[in-house]
Scaffold this motif. Sequence first.
Motif, PDB file in Angstrom:
ATOM      1  N   ARG A 150      32.772  55.857  44.187  1.00 53.99           N
ATOM      2  CA  ARG A 150      31.788  55.158  43.361  1.00 53.99           C
ATOM      3  C   ARG A 150      32.177  53.694  43.181  1.00 53.99           C
ATOM      4  O   ARG A 150      31.323  52.814  43.195  1.00 53.99           O
ATOM      5  CB  ARG A 150      31.657  55.833  41.990  1.00 53.99           C
ATOM      6  N   GLY A 151      33.443  53.433  42.987  1.00 50.59           N
ATOM      7  CA  GLY A 151      33.939  52.076  42.821  1.00 50.59           C
ATOM      8  C   GLY A 151      33.627  51.495  41.460  1.00 50.59           C
ATOM      9  O   GLY A 151      32.640  51.855  40.813  1.00 50.59           O
ATOM     10  N   GLY A 152      34.489  50.590  40.988  1.00 50.27           N
ATOM     11  CA  GLY A 152      34.254  49.928  39.718  1.00 50.27           C
ATOM     12  C   GLY A 152      35.247  48.806  39.507  1.00 50.27           C
ATOM     13  O   GLY A 152      36.349  48.824  40.061  1.00 50.27           O
ATOM     14  N   THR A 153      34.844  47.832  38.701  1.00 53.53           N
ATOM     15  CA  THR A 153      35.642  46.634  38.466  1.00 53.53           C
ATOM     16  C   THR A 153      36.105  46.594  37.012  1.00 53.53           C
ATOM     17  O   THR A 153      35.317  46.825  36.091  1.00 53.53           O
ATOM     18  CB  THR A 153      34.814  45.375  38.780  1.00 53.53           C
ATOM     19  N   GLU A 191      48.099  45.003  46.605  1.00 56.64           N
ATOM     20  CA  GLU A 191      47.558  43.666  46.376  1.00 56.64           C
ATOM     21  C   GLU A 191      46.389  43.415  47.321  1.00 56.64           C
ATOM     22  O   GLU A 191      46.428  43.782  48.495  1.00 56.64           O
ATOM     23  CB  GLU A 191      48.642  42.616  46.600  1.00 56.64           C
ATOM     24  N   SER A 192      45.358  42.768  46.806  1.00 54.65           N
ATOM     25  CA  SER A 192      44.193  42.422  47.610  1.00 54.65           C
ATOM     26  C   SER A 192      44.478  41.162  48.421  1.00 54.65           C
ATOM     27  O   SER A 192      45.304  40.332  48.031  1.00 54.65           O
ATOM     28  CB  SER A 192      42.974  42.190  46.723  1.00 54.65           C
ATOM     29  N   PRO A 193      43.794  40.987  49.546  1.00 52.50           N
ATOM     30  CA  PRO A 193      43.959  39.744  50.307  1.00 52.50           C
ATOM     31  C   PRO A 193      43.481  38.536  49.506  1.00 52.50           C
ATOM     32  O   PRO A 193      42.662  38.663  48.587  1.00 52.50           O
ATOM     33  CB  PRO A 193      43.113  39.974  51.564  1.00 52.50           C
ATOM     34  N   SER A 194      43.974  37.361  49.867  1.00 52.55           N
ATOM     35  CA  SER A 194      43.708  36.152  49.078  1.00 52.55           C
ATOM     36  C   SER A 194      42.229  35.806  49.006  1.00 52.55           C
ATOM     37  O   SER A 194      41.770  35.200  48.039  1.00 52.55           O
ATOM     38  CB  SER A 194      44.489  34.970  49.650  1.00 52.55           C
ATOM     39  N   GLU A 195      41.454  36.185  50.031  1.00 52.57           N
ATOM     40  CA  GLU A 195      40.027  35.844  50.030  1.00 52.57           C
ATOM     41  C   GLU A 195      39.184  36.812  49.212  1.00 52.57           C
ATOM     42  O   GLU A 195      37.968  36.625  49.052  1.00 52.57           O
ATOM     43  CB  GLU A 195      39.488  35.808  51.469  1.00 52.57           C
ATOM     44  N   ASP A 206      37.637  38.923  45.924  1.00 51.13           N
ATOM     45  CA  ASP A 206      37.235  38.538  44.568  1.00 51.13           C
ATOM     46  C   ASP A 206      37.943  39.362  43.507  1.00 51.13           C
ATOM     47  O   ASP A 206      37.585  39.304  42.326  1.00 51.13           O
ATOM     48  CB  ASP A 206      35.719  38.621  44.400  1.00 51.13           C
ATOM     49  N   HIS A 207      38.930  40.175  43.895  1.00 46.42           N
ATOM     50  CA  HIS A 207      39.764  40.881  42.932  1.00 46.42           C
ATOM     51  C   HIS A 207      41.226  40.746  43.364  1.00 46.42           C
ATOM     52  O   HIS A 207      41.517  40.424  44.518  1.00 46.42           O
ATOM     53  CB  HIS A 207      39.354  42.357  42.796  1.00 46.42           C
ATOM     54  N   ASP A 208      42.130  40.981  42.417  1.00 46.48           N
ATOM     55  CA  ASP A 208      43.551  40.743  42.655  1.00 46.48           C
ATOM     56  C   ASP A 208      44.274  41.946  43.238  1.00 46.48           C
ATOM     57  O   ASP A 208      45.261  41.792  43.958  1.00 46.48           O
ATOM     58  CB  ASP A 208      44.230  40.345  41.336  1.00 46.48           C
ATOM     59  N   LEU A 224      52.301  38.906  40.070  1.00 49.12           N
ATOM     60  CA  LEU A 224      51.479  37.758  40.461  1.00 49.12           C
ATOM     61  C   LEU A 224      51.627  36.560  39.537  1.00 49.12           C
ATOM     62  O   LEU A 224      51.165  35.459  39.870  1.00 49.12           O
ATOM     63  CB  LEU A 224      50.001  38.176  40.521  1.00 49.12           C
ATOM     64  N   GLY A 225      52.223  36.764  38.350  1.00 45.32           N
ATOM     65  CA  GLY A 225      52.461  35.655  37.443  1.00 45.32           C
ATOM     66  C   GLY A 225      51.224  35.156  36.742  1.00 45.32           C
ATOM     67  O   GLY A 225      51.150  33.981  36.372  1.00 45.32           O
ATOM     68  N   ARG A 226      50.242  36.025  36.526  1.00 41.11           N
ATOM     69  CA  ARG A 226      49.001  35.629  35.840  1.00 41.11           C
ATOM     70  C   ARG A 226      48.666  36.646  34.762  1.00 41.11           C
ATOM     71  O   ARG A 226      48.889  37.847  34.942  1.00 41.11           O
ATOM     72  CB  ARG A 226      47.833  35.540  36.831  1.00 41.11           C
ATOM     73  N   SER A 227      48.087  36.154  33.668  1.00 44.19           N
ATOM     74  CA  SER A 227      47.715  37.035  32.560  1.00 44.19           C
ATOM     75  C   SER A 227      46.260  37.463  32.606  1.00 44.19           C
ATOM     76  O   SER A 227      45.837  38.305  31.828  1.00 44.19           O
ATOM     77  CB  SER A 227      47.994  36.346  31.218  1.00 44.19           C
ATOM     78  N   ASP A 228      45.472  36.848  33.491  1.00 41.23           N
ATOM     79  CA  ASP A 228      44.071  37.227  33.677  1.00 41.23           C
ATOM     80  C   ASP A 228      43.905  37.747  35.094  1.00 41.23           C
ATOM     81  O   ASP A 228      44.181  37.027  36.069  1.00 41.23           O
ATOM     82  CB  ASP A 228      43.145  36.038  33.425  1.00 41.23           C
ATOM     83  N   LEU A 229      43.471  38.999  35.216  1.00 45.43           N
ATOM     84  CA  LEU A 229      43.438  39.693  36.498  1.00 45.43           C
ATOM     85  C   LEU A 229      42.135  40.464  36.637  1.00 45.43           C
ATOM     86  O   LEU A 229      41.492  40.802  35.638  1.00 45.43           O
ATOM     87  CB  LEU A 229      44.612  40.684  36.595  1.00 45.43           C
ATOM     88  N   THR A 230      41.784  40.748  37.880  1.00 49.26           N
ATOM     89  CA  THR A 230      40.637  41.599  38.154  1.00 49.26           C
ATOM     90  C   THR A 230      41.077  42.713  39.095  1.00 49.26           C
ATOM     91  O   THR A 230      41.654  42.447  40.163  1.00 49.26           O
ATOM     92  CB  THR A 230      39.489  40.808  38.804  1.00 49.26           C
ATOM     93  N   GLY A 231      40.840  43.947  38.681  1.00 47.13           N
ATOM     94  CA  GLY A 231      41.174  45.098  39.504  1.00 47.13           C
ATOM     95  C   GLY A 231      39.919  45.788  39.999  1.00 47.13           C
ATOM     96  O   GLY A 231      38.906  45.828  39.293  1.00 47.13           O
ATOM     97  N   TYR A 232      40.008  46.318  41.217  1.00 49.19           N
ATOM     98  CA  TYR A 232      38.902  47.115  41.758  1.00 49.19           C
ATOM     99  C   TYR A 232      39.427  48.504  42.045  1.00 49.19           C
ATOM    100  O   TYR A 232      40.410  48.671  42.778  1.00 49.19           O
ATOM    101  CB  TYR A 232      38.351  46.504  43.047  1.00 49.19           C
ATOM    102  N   GLN A 233      38.815  49.525  41.438  1.00 44.68           N
ATOM    103  CA  GLN A 233      39.219  50.905  41.697  1.00 44.68           C
ATOM    104  C   GLN A 233      38.383  51.431  42.852  1.00 44.68           C
ATOM    105  O   GLN A 233      37.162  51.572  42.747  1.00 44.68           O
ATOM    106  CB  GLN A 233      39.062  51.776  40.452  1.00 44.68           C
TER     107      GLN A 233
END
Length: 292
Positions: free
Chosen positions: A240-243, A186-190, A192-194, A227-236
């Motif tokens: 190279r990284g990607g969202t 899990e990402s920290p609360s601050e 921009d991804h979950d 997390l109890g949400r249906s809309d999420l953002t993941g960062y790999q």
Amino acid sequence: MTISFFLVDAFTNRPFEGNPAGVCILPEAAPARWMQSVAREVGASETAFVVAPQGKQARLRWFTPTDEVDLCGHATLAAAHALRMHEADTNAPERVSVIFETASGLLTAQYTDAGIRLDFPADAPSPADPPAGLIDACTIPVPVWSGRSARDWLLHVPTPQDVEAAAPDMDALSQFDTRGVILTAESPSESDHDFVSRFFAPQVGVPEDPVTGSAHCALGPYWRDRLGRSDLTGYQASSRGGTVRIHLPEPPASSEARVHLFGACCTMVQGTWQAPPNATSPDAEARQSPSL
């Protein structure tokens, strides 16, 4: 036979990030041996082969440098992006969606203001104890949770730093009976991804995949439940990284669960493939492997 070729960075809006994929737009089906040779020559984790659509549907196959796979998220995103560019070059009417006929069934790509939306089958993991040696091979602390999807092991580790610091032993990982291993936290609360993740698949010739759409078919359901949400953002968090933005719709009665993955693409190379489908190396026989 004229074959349009694209090299596309998927799940990013910036060059040299995300996950590169080759895409060939074929006027007609080509032999698997030739497609495997092309994928090996391109050298990206996947190369997609699209037979130019007649109407709303198009056939799509994916190859790593060593194997054919039955599902690939980032190469599907790249294929949808490249197909629209190819059709623009040929003055075809601008399409709003395409349905790909694949080894994993019908997959829809829709062109939206928020990027290309892929509609994929969910692959929710179930709790399971990891096999002996897997945690050591991944060089991670004891997971918070471990489980298995239809394709991969998913290991939830304590912190994002544990995900980023992992340096798996690829020879050891390749011995386990799995397509790949997903590490996540899990990402920290601050942030921009979950959540963050990394994905390793040495069994199919991809030691670390930069951004893995199909892995998010397992990560989406897992993190929705946490997390109890249906809309999420993941960062790999690869080099190279990607969202990957995710929406999990409620499935209709008696229907399989789905995952919507949203992503952007950058075209890096556009040209014409010169070697025709009868130009195949003698050792290029395609192997069938799990999806990526």
